[in-house]
Design an enzyme around this catalytic site. Structure first.
Site, PDB file in Angstrom:
ATOM      1  CG  HIS A  59       4.544   1.185  21.286  1.00 30.02           C
ATOM      2  ND1 HIS A  59       4.677   1.982  20.173  1.00 30.02           N
ATOM      3  CD2 HIS A  59       3.260   0.758  21.261  1.00 30.02           C
ATOM      4  CE1 HIS A  59       3.537   2.042  19.518  1.00 30.02           C
ATOM      5  NE2 HIS A  59       2.653   1.312  20.163  1.00 30.02           N
ATOM      6  CG  ASP A 117      -1.606  -4.289  14.617  1.00 35.83           C
ATOM      7  OD1 ASP A 117      -2.788  -3.934  14.807  1.00 35.83           O
ATOM      8  OD2 ASP A 117      -0.689  -3.471  14.415  1.00 35.83           O
ATOM      9  CD  GLU A 138      -2.489   1.960  15.965  1.00 30.37           C
ATOM     10  OE1 GLU A 138      -2.574   3.204  15.942  1.00 30.37           O
ATOM     11  OE2 GLU A 138      -1.548   1.354  16.531  1.00 30.37           O
TER      12      GLU A 138
HETATM   13 ZN   LIG Z   1      -2.593   0.785  19.761  1.00 33.62          ZN
END
Ligand SMILES: [Zn+2]
Length: 467
Positions: A439, A89, A152
């Site tokens: 991210h 993911d 996760e």
């Molecule tokens: Zn990760």
């Protein structure tokens, strides 16, 4: 058996990049709005995990899909099991991309795309490390499982399911962080602070929205406000943008003045790497006479949480010699006139404090603003002794292949899957000196780094299972 690890990784380069491109093209963001009985996290995460299993079957491995939320690739046999824990993911893309986040783009030796660094790129490098051994006919003395989780970035739904239905592996590592190696992880607790929905008359906060996830520093914030003096308000906002490390814009709408602030998104484990657009927005609004719950919401963010990643203002700060400092991220902030306000805070803490102590401090601070706090999740601290072979063997391989003899095992604020095993560590694949874009917008990895990681993983799995 002798394997030229680096050369073999080079030989796999094109095949690896072809597979990675396929993985990146699957938008494997958890999607609760489209969950079904077969796909409890939405289809994307499952599809990316199944794609990993497809690759493995193509290459002659045994695989197993456990209810579309976690799967594993197995090689070898033995009394003990070594686990590699990775995930398919990815975080939501967010704004600010220069290329399509779900199309892998190769440029100047780098690959761009959501998941190139976290965690599809490293997970696939670990897979090719395993494939390297199989292709050379190596038979390990330990059963090896590469376990692919699908959640996760949120609740670990899949990986926890694995540990519920399968025996705990004896040792292993998670290729989902950085080199050289992480043998300690801080505790990780998330809280929600809730406010009422009342407002005053001169200044009205109609809406406030910032942040997507508890584990991400919000890069954007929006607010919709009715004011007593629009001109003064807009001037003040323009000045605020000039004086602070944020960008933004303002426009008058039929519903009020709409403000937008852009900061910088980053991973919550080091909030200092980001600029929190939401708490900046609150800090701007806090100079005006809002009233009621709207004021409390704004003041809590601006006075107790803003620009304080060590949580000193609410006195939740603590430092441990080995495990470091408490860090705090303000990940989600919302207010509207029907539902009132909510603030989601995520804390990473070392030994010497805990989730309950932090809860107490938050409650005390929130209490001043007429708000209540609930703890919504917590994981304790995790530490593997540096003398354990899982640490020493991996460090030796890393040093041998990179020549980097000065880096040491570290303790971090990020929670990795490794903490699910007593003898679990995180190992790669971000190298010291390579920019951390996990991210963030324009996430990338140097192709050479991914191949170096592949070679390190190949040798590591070999050394850990040869005897
Ligand atoms: Zn990760």
């Amino acid at each position: 058996m002798t394997i030229d690890w680096k050369q073999t990784a080079q030989d796999y380069k094109q095949a690896y990049l072809n597979d990675l491109k396929e993985l990146i093209s699957i938008k494997s963001v958890r999607d609760d709005d489209h969950q079904t009985k077969d796909y409890p996290l939405g289809e994307g995460p499952a599809k990316a995990m199944l794609k990993f299993l497809d690759f493995a079957e193509r290459d002659g491995f045994t695989t197993k899909n456990l209810d579309n939320i976690v799967g594993y690739i197995e090689y070898g046999s033995g009394e003990k099991t070594m686990a590699l824990q990775a995930h398919a993911d990815v975080m939501p893309a967010g704004d600010g991309w220069e290329t399509d986040p779900f199309e892998m783009v190769e440029k100047d030796g780098l690959v761009f795309g959501r998941g190139t660094s976290d965690d599809k790129g490293p997970a696939l490098a670990a897979y090719y490390g395993l494939k390297m051994l199989k292709d050379h006919g190596f038979m390990p003395h330990t059963k090896i499982r590469l376990i692919i989780g699908t959640d996760e970035e949120s609740d670990w739904t899949g990986m926890k399911h694995y540990f519920d239905v399968e025996p705990e592996p004896d040792f292993g590592f998670s290729p989902d962080a950085e080199f050289p190696l992480i043998n300690g992880e801080k505790g990780n607790a998330t809280y929600v602070t809730t406010f009422g929905h009342t407002n005053g008359s001169d200044y009205t906060l109609k809406q406030f929205e910032s942040g997507l996830r508890p584990n991400m520093v919000p890069g954007n914030a929006d607010a919709l406000v009715e004011t007593g003096d629009n001109e003064k308000f807009v001037d003040a906002f323009t000045r605020f943008l000039d004086e602070n490390p944020v960008a933004g814009d303002v426009k008058a709408t039929g519903d009020g003045i709409a403000l937008h602030i852009t900061g910088k998104a980053a991973h919550a484990m080091e909030p200092k790497n980001g600029v929190n657009a939401g708490t900046y927005m609150a800090t701007f609004l806090n100079q005006f006479p809002f009233e009621g719950a709207a004021k409390n919401f704004i003041a809590f963010l601006a006075e107790d949480l803003h620009d304080d990643s060590r949580a000193t203002k609410i006195s939740a700060d603590h430092v441990d010699d080995i495990m470091g400092e408490v860090t705090m991220n303000v990940g989600i902030m919302k207010f509207d006139m029907q539902n009132g306000g909510m603030v989601n805070t995520n804390f990473r803490y070392p030994k010497g404090t805990d989730d309950k102590q932090i809860l107490g401090k938050l409650q005390k601070a929130a209490g001043k603003h007429d708000a209540g706090v609930n703890e919504i999740s917590n994981m304790g601290t995790h530490y593997v002794d540096p003398s354990d072979p899982i640490v020493s063997t991996l460090m030796t391989v890393y040093r041998e292949q990179t020549g980097d003899t000065t880096s040491k095992p570290e303790v971090v604020g990020g929670g990795t899957y490794a903490r699910l095993m007593k003898r679990g560590v995180a190992f790669g694949a971000l190298f010291p000196g390579t920019k951390d874009t996990m991210h963030q917008a324009n996430e990338f990895q140097p192709i050479d780094d991914l191949l170096k990681a592949m070679a390190i993983y190949g040798q590591s799995i070999y050394e850990l299972t040869v005897k």
